[in-house]
Motif scaffolding. Structure first.
Motif, short mmCIF file in Angstrom:
data_model
loop_
_atom_site.label_atom_id
_atom_site.label_comp_id
_atom_site.label_asym_id
_atom_site.label_seq_id
_atom_site.Cartn_x
_atom_site.Cartn_y
_atom_site.Cartn_z
N VAL A 171 1.03 2.47 2.81
CA VAL A 171 2.28 1.34 3.04
C VAL A 171 2.04 1.58 4.48
O VAL A 171 2.57 2.71 4.87
N ALA A 172 2.68 0.83 5.90
CA ALA A 172 2.82 0.94 6.85
C ALA A 172 4.18 1.92 6.87
O ALA A 172 5.24 1.12 5.87
N SER A 173 4.47 2.56 7.77
CA SER A 173 5.56 3.37 7.63
C SER A 173 6.64 2.16 7.72
O SER A 173 7.73 2.94 7.95
N ILE A 190 -0.36 7.48 -2.79
CA ILE A 190 0.04 7.10 -2.93
C ILE A 190 0.08 7.65 -0.80
O ILE A 190 0.84 8.61 -0.81
N LYS A 191 -0.09 7.18 0.47
CA LYS A 191 0.55 7.21 1.66
C LYS A 191 0.63 6.63 2.48
O LYS A 191 0.33 5.04 2.73
N VAL A 192 1.57 7.34 3.33
CA VAL A 192 2.39 6.16 3.81
C VAL A 192 1.26 6.06 5.42
O VAL A 192 0.80 7.26 5.95
N ARG A 225 0.95 10.27 -7.21
CA ARG A 225 0.32 11.73 -6.01
C ARG A 225 0.57 11.22 -4.17
O ARG A 225 -0.12 9.78 -3.89
N CYS A 226 1.79 11.97 -4.15
CA CYS A 226 1.71 11.37 -2.58
C CYS A 226 1.86 12.64 -1.53
O CYS A 226 1.74 13.64 -1.76
N ASP A 227 1.56 11.65 -0.18
CA ASP A 227 1.70 12.46 1.01
C ASP A 227 3.23 12.86 1.04
O ASP A 227 3.78 12.29 0.31
N ALA A 238 -4.91 2.74 7.76
CA ALA A 238 -4.54 2.02 6.63
C ALA A 238 -6.61 1.54 6.63
O ALA A 238 -7.45 2.50 5.64
N ILE A 239 -7.57 0.49 7.88
CA ILE A 239 -8.76 0.43 7.32
C ILE A 239 -9.36 1.78 7.37
O ILE A 239 -10.43 1.96 6.62
#
Lengths: 430, 430
Positions: free
Chosen positions: B269-271, B333-335, B293-295, B342-343
């Motif tokens: 997800v974009a910050s 899940i990562k911001v 499971r999150c950053d 992302a790429i």
């Protein structure tokens, strides 16, 4: 370097190539073409350093007693350099295939699905003697947006290193990663074993050289190989063939050059025209010193008094003649009943490289095209046309005798893959 | 059979398949479709013999203590039989791709050069448990004009033999060679080793099953393998994404079904929109029991009081989470900063199967499509669409995570090759 160090060294090249390949994949056409033009310029201006490197290889080769033709192949003459420089410029002038999108169609769900052409990633090229292959491979890598690891012959190592420096300078000048084209800097044979066994870094291997080399690499590789084995090519002269055309095509396919893989090695003639056709083509072959290895029916016609052929040019074929790739002034000749027997003979003995029919009969032409299981099948044309440039591919990476991925002459597209692209407007699966 | 006999037996199957493949290659569309329709009819009419064979497998499986889901997969219920029968009819209704000629163009020499689609020859299919794959593979072989050698799981051997008999009867009814589809009649594991090491008879191997099976086959095969490994798929929600669309796509990609390879395993997800988007998708996931499971950045947002999420559903991701194919109610899940990160994340951690972006930004969409190195890349659509039927291929042989030959969902075309056809009027090389 010891074996362990060689292995680590080649793995380092692999990792560097993999990293460079991501940058090459998104380089735009103008940047890649700039590097190719810079390379052409640097080749022409290379002067003393390149000449000295090449002289070292030549001196070593002569010292080692290599034959004159072998030494000749190593020579980077001004003509050879000009040819590869022009090759770079021709590639720069070609349109770019990367990013091409094909077949975009809307599906019932509403999504639009097509395929985008992207570089394959990293290729390894393994070749012998001729140092100009270093530039051919480097320029193909640049144009196709791939990274390459090049392993040339040990006899050309100094020349190859000098050429690789020009490539690196050209990449740098254009702002591309210098690791996009790397030369394996050791002549240790272990390096080849490592290069063909790194699926994590190398996507495809392209060997160029003798059949032994290619068979060995195909057997041991852990990654796909674009391989070219035999070229046992045939021309079948059908009963409806125009005789003048058949003579011209068979003569050209056999004698225009003996060494290429697309030269004809076998002639099949429909029985109903054998008595007319064989003495005429036999006279042409005999005049050019071509030895004819014949089945009994062909031998009988070619040995008849009316044929006036020298006895030493008409021999009896043995079973192995039907499979052999002579690459010399020799051809096997067999009289067949018609197109059925011709197709059966070719599918049994041909190396599935290139086979041609000469005919006026539309149905026989269609059957030959459909049923002959070869990479290139031709009607009323010389087998010698089986070539990337003659086929309009603009470049030739090699000729594949495989059916998988690429078959026949392989152009830039052989170094690409198609990924699916999907354009939606919020569609989900139900 | 001892090992030597198994090896000889499989080689015999190979030779028979090779011979049958030549007849299949020239079979016309109507004949192949007749066989497919006969197979559908015979499946529906199979009755007692098929049911008895299946009952034997089920009894053996239960006796051996196989789990209920494993036993279920073996069951040839009327519904399963109707589904495969319909599959045969759908293939029969599809247009035939064999003989298609593409790209025919005149070259400067005057010859016309194009490519003709032909069957690849012989494929080997290696699969586990479900006996319906026997019919799927057989029908694909018939439609594509190939011969096939099928090696099913030992637990389904009786069912597979009964199904193979129906296939043979259908081939015979249509006048096609019965050896076009052969089942390996022994459960000896040596048979697999031989099947994947006969390049003279088998052109490609298609394994279907667990990752272990596919890795083992890829490592040992002497012929190309169309292989499908992990599906670690991602959805990236860009800062310009429409939030409703993003919620719908992410929810569908993760939860519509947990087990398919094209289900999403990672959310990026974009910050700049994370604070708005994450609590909403988190609520959907929590309601469906999906573990997140999150950053640290995502965890902070999802654990904030305003998010109202149960603490046991929000976990801290560890490094291995970014690579994992959960196939379960779990998502990483990562911001990320934006499309660049992302790429980079996807190209590093993804299994190169299927990845999607949700965005309104045209430039970001284009960059994602071009730069994400995956078999299927999507804009504003659920990853769950990565499927041969959804992509309009009409059939799905498998999904390839390789770049060579076939990439992504593989349809009938994956079982064909393109050979060059050359039409001349007497042209020769000069």
């Amino acid at each position: 370097m010891n074996t362990l160090n060689v292995s680590e060294y080649v793995q380092t090249l692999g990792l560097q190539a993999k990293l460079a390949s991501a940058l090459m994949a998104r380089a735009d056409a103008a940047t890649k073409n700039k590097a190719l033009k810079a390379l052409a310029r640097r080749l022409r201006a290379a002067g003393a350093p390149l000449a000295e490197a090449n002289a070292k290889d030549l001196a070593r080769a002569e010292g080692a007693g290599l034959s004159a033709p072998m030494v000749d192949r190593l020579k980077l003459t001004p003509k050879v350099i000009e040819t590869v420089a022009q090759g770079c410029e021709q590639l720069a002038a070609m349109s770019d295939v990367i990013g091409e999108v094909i077949g975009m169609k809307q599906q019932p769900s509403g999504i639009r699905v097509g395929q985008m052409r992207v570089p394959i990633g990293v290729f390894g090229m393994i070749y012998e003697s001729r140092p100009n292959v270093t530039i051919e491979a480097a320029s193909l890598a640049i144009k196709s947006g791939n990274a390459a690891i090049l392993r040339g012959g040990s006899e050309a190592i100094e020349s190859n290193k000098a050429l690789a420096r020009l490539v690196a300078e050209s990449l740098e000048e254009a702002g591309l990663p210098v690791d996009a084209v790397q030369l394996v800097g050791t002549t240790d044979r272990e390096a080849v074993g490592q290069l063909i066994a790194m699926p994590q870094f190398v996507d495809v291997i392209i060997p160029r050289g003798g059949k032994g080399l290619i068979e060995r690499i195909s057997r041991d590789a852990r990654v796909p190989v674009i391989k070219h084995l035999d070229g046992n090519c045939h021309v079948y002269v059908d009963h409806t063939a125009e005789l003048d055309m058949a003579l011209k095509i068979v003569d050209n396919a056999k004698t225009q050059k003996y060494s290429p893989c697309n030269a004809a090695e076998g002639l099949l003639v429909a029985s109903s025209i054998a008595e007319t056709f064989l003495p005429e083509i036999g006279a042409i072959f005999a005049a050019k010193g071509v030895e004819m290895r014949c089945d009994p029916a062909a031998a009988q016609i070619l040995r008849s008094e009316g044929a006036h052929l020298p006895a030493d040019k008409v021999l009896d074929a043995v079973e192995s003649d039907w499979s052999e790739e002579y690459l010399a002034a020799v051809i096997s000749i067999k009289v067949v009943e018609g197109v059925d027997e011709a197709i059966a003979h070719i599918n049994h003995y041909s190396s599935h490289h290139t086979d041609a029919i000469v005919t006026r009969d539309h149905m026989n032409a269609q059957r030959f095209l459909r049923e002959v299981d070869s990479a290139s099948v031709m009607v009323n044309a010389s087998t010698r046309f089986a070539d990337g440039f003659e086929f309009g591919l603009g470049a030739e990476i090699g000729i594949s005798t495989d059916k998988f991925h690429a078959r026949g002459p392989v152009g830039i597209e052989g170094l690409t893959s198609l990924k699916y692209v999907v354009l939606g407007q919020g569609e989900v699966r139900t």
